[in-house]
Design an enzyme around this catalytic site. Structure first.
Site, PDB file in Angstrom:
ATOM      1  N   HIS A  75       0.807  -1.217   0.000  1.00 42.97           N
ATOM      2  CA  HIS A  75       0.000   0.000   0.000  1.00 42.97           C
ATOM      3  C   HIS A  75       0.840   1.267   0.000  1.00 42.97           C
ATOM      4  CE1 HIS A  75      -3.369  -2.629   0.934  1.00 42.97           C
ATOM      5  NE2 HIS A  75      -4.131  -1.638   0.526  1.00 42.97           N
ATOM      6  N   GLY A  76       1.973   1.232   0.618  1.00 44.37           N
ATOM      7  CA  GLY A  76       2.767   2.445   0.630  1.00 44.37           C
ATOM      8  C   GLY A  76       4.125   2.209   1.233  1.00 44.37           C
TER       9      GLY A  76
END
Lengths: 139, 472
Positions: free
Chosen positions: B322-323
């Protein structure tokens, strides 16, 4: 087969009509109701100026003077408002002047408004507390 | 160009006319070009990255489909995995790696480099799509793309290019063999999904954004327990409306063109277990992680301990996907721990079904857990997340212990709660459909579409916010 397609198309048109009628009815109702809505969420300040809600209606700021057209705009908290004498300013080459202040002098909100208004001269009169926590990097 | 921009809705009829009216071969070429234009709108330079990535994977795919020797096939798939993960790792995780190495090694990485680093939009999505193509070819679960044009359209098709859903080659490539008939039913459904998605984004998600932003910006010791829970719930609704809105429009746009995309959300906050949550939230990612990571690691076939380890690995990597920040790893790790714990409990319980009261308690527990973990997902730094945890979990205990004022503090305006209603209605409708067998009424959808169009025109905010999942 052909009649099935035709009836499916008719069904689509009927549903589109339902959507359009719902949308139009709501728009009509809203326009009738909104006639009675106040034009602005402003109210006169307790002493002088006009308090309005900004930043998506969550922060009240009070403005005094022609904020949008002033040459000099002073921003800050209530002390700034008390300290800035617009009578003097307006008679100097710095006028016309205006003051925009909020309780606590939250610089994040005030600066956002000041940037939007873009006055020729911006005066920031504030205490350290208005600049927010140290880790915000504002001070 | 984003789905909530006017430009996109001017672009869309051009794409529709090109896809539906040109001869099929030409239509595919036109859609490839339009998809690249869609991407170039954001940053033209990175179109070259997609082209290079697709060209490499197409070439490896062709070699894979021709090779018969198992050792050669294995080398080719490993090469594809290394290239794709290398690409993703370099562009997405270099700043995190440099910052972490700097912290550990005691040196300061070049701050200008870190600040100016641009992660290509959608890189996590298109690299996962190309990875799944190579792995499926290796497993002989998909036929190779008929041409580079078809493969490029699979990788760069504009509705799913920047934020999913993650489409599998085996479901998409067969749709490029002949143009499917565009039935009135499909048109109606596509239009409804677009309206619903736009409503969720521009009214609900953008409407909640300021309250969430203010709550997380001002968290340092001023939020009450109720305020912190309220902010977490508002963020849970915001991220659902934002992401389900985006993928809903993607599904709707594909449907209007006559193509099918997999469903990505199924009322996730109805879940009564964490494993159920992951079959309802970002379904295309969770099924990807299951098929290409969890199962190859051994899944649940190698005993309980290995199952828990596999769950942790999958969720940690899912979080990192996701990041490039440690808060996403913590978020994934918490879900991994939660999934492992739930598996321990269900192993002890056996197959006995839950009673109504237990189901309600399980639903509440999952809802609370998911929203506690959302704090790590949203918080801009570790300190903010910890302040939230204190307000949400520790302060109520202090209050129980008799500490005065432990629950005091601020909370965002209760007016924002009105924006939770559409999210609750979507979940309620799905619940009625699943549990009570309530049919999906087209008339109700038509009325809802009118309501949502009204909402979009009247309550659309002047300020728009970027789709949250664009950063991934």
């Amino acid at each position: 087969m052909l009649s099935s397609r035709t009836s499916d198309r008719r069904h689509s048109l009927r549903l589109a009509a339902v959507t359009a009628i719902t949308f139009a009815a709501l728009q009509l109702g809203w326009s009738a109701l909104s006639r009675d809505f106040p034009g602005h969420k402003d109210r006169p300040s307790q002493l002088r100026g006009l308090t309005r809600w900004i930043a998506e209606d969550v922060v009240p700021l009070t403005e005094e003077g022609p904020v949008e057209t002033a040459r000099t705009l002073a921003i800050g908290d209530s002390r700034t408002w008390s300290a800035v004498d617009r009578f003097v300013l307006d008679r100097s080459e710095l006028g016309p002047s205006a003051v925009l202040w909020g309780s606590g002098g939250d610089l994040r909100v005030l600066l956002r408004e000041a940037i939007r208004i873009a006055p020729e001269i911006l005066v920031v009169g504030n205490s350290l507390f208005g600049a927010g926590p140290m880790e915000c990097g504002l001070i | 160009m984003t789905f909530d921009s006017v430009v996109f809705w001017l672009f869309m009829p051009i794409a529709w006319a090109a896809w539906r009216m040109l001869p099929f071969g030409l239509a595919k070429s036109a859609l490839v070009i339009l998809s690249l234009v869609f991407y170039a709108w954001w940053n033209p330079a990175y179109v070259l990255l997609i082209l290079a990535s697709a060209a490499l994977d197409y070439a490896i795919g062709r070699a894979l489909s021709r090779a018969t020797a198992e050792s050669v096939r294995k080398r080719l798939v490993v090469l594809s995995i290394a290239l794709n993960l290398g690409l993703l790792g370099f562009f997405k995780y270099t700043p995190l790696a440099l910052a972490t190495l700097g912290n550990v090694g005691g040196f300061a990485p070049d701050q200008d480099l870190l600040d100016s680093w641009i992660v290509p939009v959608g890189i996590s999505f298109f690299t996962f799509q190309t990875l799944s193509y190579s792995i499926d070819l290796y497993r002989r679960r998909v036929e190779p793309a008929k041409s580079f044009r078809d493969f490029l359209l699979y990788v760069a098709f504009f509705p799913q290019l920047v934020a999913g859903p993650i489409v599998r080659a085996r479901s998409f490539l067969p749709q490029l063999e002949q143009r499917s008939r565009l039935s009135p039913l499909r048109l109606r459904y596509g239009a409804y999904r677009c309206i619903e998605g736009l409503f969720l984004k521009v009214v609900v998600a953008d409407g909640l954004a300021p309250a969430v932003q203010m709550s997380f910006d001002q968290a340092s010791g001023v939020l009450s327990t109720a305020g912190a829970w309220y902010a977490a719930i508002l963020f849970g609704a915001q991220i659902f409306a934002d992401f389900a809105g985006y993928t809903g429009i993607a599904i709707g746009v594909a449907c209007l063109l006559g193509l099918r995309f997999p469903e990505n959300f199924r009322a996730p906050y109805l879940s009564t277990s964490l494993s159920e949550f992951w079959t309802r939230w970002h379904i295309s990612l969770s099924s990807w992680l299951r098929d290409y990571l969890y199962v190859p690691l051994g899944g649940n076939r190698r005993g309980p301990v290995r199952t828990y380890v596999n769950l942790m690995i999958v969720m940690l990597l899912g979080g990192l996907w996701h990041g490039a920040a440690w808060n996403f790893v913590i978020w994934g790790g918490l879900h991994g721990i939660g999934l492992a714990l739930m598996r321990v409990v269900s192993r002890r319980r056996g197959e006995r079904p839950l009673g109504r009261a237990s189901l309600a308690a399980a639903w509440l527990g999952v809802f609370a857990f998911v929203h506690v973990t959302w704090v790590f997902f949203r918080a801009q730094d570790h300190a903010t997340a910890m302040t939230f945890m204190e307000a949400m979990l520790i302060d109520p205990l202090r209050a129980l212990g008799g500490a005065e004022g432990a629950l005091d503090g601020r909370m965002a305006s209760s007016r924002y709660a009105v924006l939770l209603v559409p999210v609750a209605v979507i979940h309620g409708a799905q619940w009625a459909h699943e549990r009570l067998g309530a049919p999906r009424s087209e008339i109700m959808r038509a009325v809802a579409a009118g309501l949502m169009l009204f909402g979009i025109t009247i309550f659309r905010r002047a300020e728009s916010f970027q789709f949250i999942y664009f950063q991934f």
